[in-house]
Design a protein around this motif. Structure first.
Motif, PDB file in Angstrom:
ATOM      1  N   TYR A 144      44.620  28.090  51.605  1.00 18.65           N
ATOM      2  CA  TYR A 144      43.370  28.820  51.433  1.00 18.65           C
ATOM      3  C   TYR A 144      42.295  28.243  52.359  1.00 18.65           C
TER       4      TYR A 144
ATOM      5  N   PHE B 250      38.257  28.248  52.019  1.00 19.65           N
ATOM      6  CA  PHE B 250      37.154  28.592  51.140  1.00 19.65           C
ATOM      7  C   PHE B 250      35.827  28.418  51.865  1.00 19.65           C
TER       8      PHE B 250
ATOM      9  N   ARG C 276      34.215  30.929  47.633  1.00 20.10           N
ATOM     10  CA  ARG C 276      34.788  32.247  47.920  1.00 20.10           C
ATOM     11  C   ARG C 276      35.915  32.112  48.936  1.00 20.10           C
ATOM     12  N   VAL C 277      37.002  32.856  48.709  1.00 22.86           N
ATOM     13  CA  VAL C 277      38.156  32.820  49.602  1.00 22.86           C
ATOM     14  C   VAL C 277      37.827  33.546  50.896  1.00 22.86           C
TER      15      VAL C 277
ATOM     16  N   TRP D  64      43.592  33.660  53.151  1.00 24.86           N
ATOM     17  CA  TRP D  64      44.747  33.154  52.400  1.00 24.86           C
ATOM     18  C   TRP D  64      45.971  33.294  53.291  1.00 24.86           C
TER      19      TRP D  64
ATOM     20  N   THR E  61      36.509  34.520  44.555  1.00 25.07           N
ATOM     21  CA  THR E  61      37.057  33.163  44.502  1.00 25.07           C
ATOM     22  C   THR E  61      38.512  33.229  44.047  1.00 25.07           C
ATOM     23  N   ASN E  62      39.103  32.062  43.786  1.00 25.09           N
ATOM     24  CA  ASN E  62      40.471  32.051  43.252  1.00 25.09           C
ATOM     25  C   ASN E  62      40.483  32.122  41.730  1.00 25.09           C
TER      26      ASN E  62
END
Length: 480
Positions: A214, A216, A228-229, A232, A252-253
Motif C-alpha cells: 500500500y 498511504f 487514505r490509500v 494498492w 482508507t483501509n
C-alpha cells in the motif's frame, strides 16, 4: 466621585466581558483552535501517537469464524433447499503491524505492507480447530465451473471424483477449511494444469502474510487525507469490474480515519477481501468506555442491486448479470472460484436468499458491519467487520455429482473481525477531550463572569443611590 467611577467601570467591564463571551461562543473560535491543533497533530509522522498506533495497533483485535454445517446433503442433491446449523465461534487473536515502512515525497506519502497473523484462542472458541464441518466442496465446484465447457477435462474430473468417492459436499476440519489442505482432486488437475494450486483453504496463504503493498497519504498536506490509500499493488484503480466508478480505490483501509468528523460525510474504505471500495454513513451517537463517538455503518445501498442503485451496475459480472441486492460476485478476483460475498445471514439482502437456505436468521445487532469513531480525533473506539463467504452452486449436466441440486447461494462461513479501544488509549484520549472541554467552555466561563460582575454592579449602584434619596426625604422636615 471615585466610588462612582469604580461602580460604572465595573458595569462597563461586566458588559464587555458578557458581550465578548457571547461573541466567542457564536464564532466557535476555541472549538476551531482545538480542531486546527488536532488536524496538525494527527499525521503519519515518526514520533507522533497517530503513527505509533498506525504502525502497531495497541488494541487487541479478534477474528471470529462461524461455520454453517450442512445437515441434509442427500436431500439437497434431490432438489430440496439446504438446511444449515451455525457453529462457532472459532476465535483468533489478530496481529497486524505495518512493515517495510518507507516515507517519500517529502513525507506526504508512506509505503507499507500490512502483515496479519492469527493465533488460535481455545478459551474464546466453542471447540478445537479439529472439529469437523460438512459444507460444499469448494475445490470441486470451482473446477467443475472452470471446465464445464471442456468435455474431455470435465469427463476426467468426473471420473476421478467417482473413483475417489468425492461429491458436491465434503467434511473437513475447521483448520483445514480455513488455512488449507492438499486436495486430491486439485493435486490431480495440477499435474495437467500447473497453474492450479493443489492446496485449498478459504484463507489459504492469509496467515502471517499480507495482501500487497500500500501507499498511504500521511495527511501532512490535508488532514482529510490521513491514512487514505493512494495506490494498492502499484495500482490507483482495479480492473475486475465493468465500470470505472466500481473500479475506484477510495478511502482508507478501514482501520484509520481522519480527524474532525461530521455527521453528514461518507467514510470510504477499500477492502481487498471484498475486492472493492465501500462507504459508511452516520447512524447514531454512541459512547464507548465513556468516550463519545459517532457510529458509521454501510447502508443497504452499498450492496443493492443495480435497479436500486444504478452505480452498482459495474459489479454485475458478466455485464448485466446481477444476482440481487445484498450479494457480490467476487469470482473475477478469486482465481475463478464461484465465491459470493454478503453480510452474515444475508443481512440487508434480498429475502429470496434468506428463504433459499433453512437456518438463515439475519439480525442487525449480530450481523451489521459498523465502526464507532471519536469525532474530534477520528480514533476508532469500537468496530466490527462482518462478512459471509458463500459459494454459487448450480446443477451442471456435465457432472453427475451435482444431481438435481437447485441453484442456490450456499453459505459456508461468516467472519466477525472486531476491536474495542484499549484502556491506555482511553486515558490518552480523555486527556485530549478534557483539554478540548476546558477551551471550548472558555466563552461560557467569560459569560458567567460577566453576569456575576453585572450583578455586583447593580448591587453597588443601588446602594450608592440610597443615601441621596433618604437625604431628599428629610429636607422638608428640617425646613418646617
Amino acid at each position: 466621585m471615585i466610588k462612582s467611577c469604580f461602580i460604572y467601570a465595573c458595569g462597563l467591564f461586566s458588559f464587555l466581558i458578557l458581550i465578548g463571551g457571547i461573541a466567542l461562543s457564536l464564532s466557535n473560535v476555541f472549538s476551531k483552535l482545538v480542531e486546527s491543533a488536532v488536524e496538525k497533530e494527527i499525521v503519519l509522522k515518526n514520533g507522533t501517537d497517530a503513527f505509533d498506533a498506525w504502525e502497531d495497533p495497541p488494541a487487541p483485535i479478534y477474528m471470529q469464524f462461524y461455520f454453517f454445517n450442512l445437515t441434509n446433503p442427500l436431500e439437497v442433491l434431490d432438489g430440496d433447499r439446504p438446511a444449515v446449523l451455525e457453529i462457532g465461534p472459532y476465535t483468533y487473536r489478530e496481529y497486524r503491524p505495518m512493515e517495510k515502512i518507507i516515507f517519500h515525497d517529502n513525507g506526504t506519502k508512506v509505503t507499507a505492507v500490512n502483515t496479519k497473523t492469527y493465533i488460535f484462542q481455545p478459551d474464546m472458541s466453542r471447540g478445537p480447530e479439529s472439529e469437523l464441518i460438512r459444507t460444499v466442496n469448494v475445490p470441486a465446484v470451482t473446477l467443475m465451473e472452470r471446465f464445464k465447457d471442456h468435455p474431455i477435462i470435465a469427463n476426467l474430473i468426473s471420473s476421478f471424483m467417482k473413483d475417489k468417492d468425492e461429491g458436491l459436499f465434503t467434511t473437513r476440519t475447521v483448520g483445514e477449511l480455513l488455512w488449507g489442505y492438499e486436495d486430491a482432486l486439485l493435486k490431480a488437475v495440477h499435474a495437467l494444469k500447473p497453474d492450479v494450486d493443489p492446496v485449498f483453504g478459504l484463507f489459504y496463504k492469509s496467515n502471517a502474510s499480507n495482501d500487497g503493498e500500500y501507499v498511504f497519504l500521511t495527511g501532512q498536506e490535508d488532514y482529510k487525507d490521513f491514512a487514505r490509500v493512494d495506490t494498492w499493488n502499484n495500482q490507483r484503480s482495479l480492473n475486475w469490474w465493468t465500470s470505472d466508478e466500481c473500479n475506484m480505490i477510495n478511502g482508507t483501509n478501514g482501520a484509520f480515519f481522519h480527524s474532525v468528523l461530521t455527521k453528514n460525510e461518507m467514510l470510504y474504505m477499500f477492502s481487498s477481501d471484498l475486492c472493492r471500495s465501500i462507504y459508511a454513513v452516520f447512524e447514531k451517537d454512541v459512547a464507548v468506555k465513556g468516550i463519545p463517538g459517532y457510529r458509521f455503518a454501510p447502508p443497504s445501498q452499498v450492496f443493492a442491486n443495480s435497479s436500486v442503485n444504478p452505480s452498482n451496475a459495474g459489479f454485475c459480472v458478466p455485464a448485466d448479470n446481477c444476482l440481487g441486492s445484498g450479494v457480490l460476485n467476487v469470482k473475477p478476483c478469486k482465481q475463478g472460484a464461484p465465491i459470493i460475498m454478503s453480510s452474515p445471514h444475508f443481512y440487508q439482502g434480498d429475502e429470496k436468499f434468506v428463504r433459499a437456505v433453512f437456518g438463515m436468521r439475519p439480525r442487525k445487532e449480530y450481523h451489521q458491519t459498523f465502526i464507532d469513531l471519536n469525532p474530534l480525533t477520528g480514533v476508532v473506539l469500537q468496530a466490527a467487520k462482518r462478512l459471509q463467504v458463500n459459494v454459487y452452486v448450480e446443477k451442471m449436466d456435465t457432472f453427475s455429482q451435482t444431481g438435481n441440486v437447485t441453484t442456490v447461494i450456499f453459505p459456508v462461513l461468516y467472519l466477525n473481525e472486531s476491536v474495542v479501544i484499549d484502556d491506555s488509549s482511553v486515558a490518552k484520549l480523555n486527556a485530549v477531550l478534557t483539554e478540548q472541554n476546558v477551551l471550548v467552555n472558555v466563552p461560557f466561563i467569560l459569560m458567567g463572569i460577566g453576569i456575576i460582575l453585572g450583578g455586583i454592579f447593580m448591587l453597588l449602584a443601588c446602594r450608592h443611590k440610597m443615601p441621596e434619596s433618604t437625604a431628599a426625604e428629610r429636607q422638608p422636615l428640617l425646613e418646617s
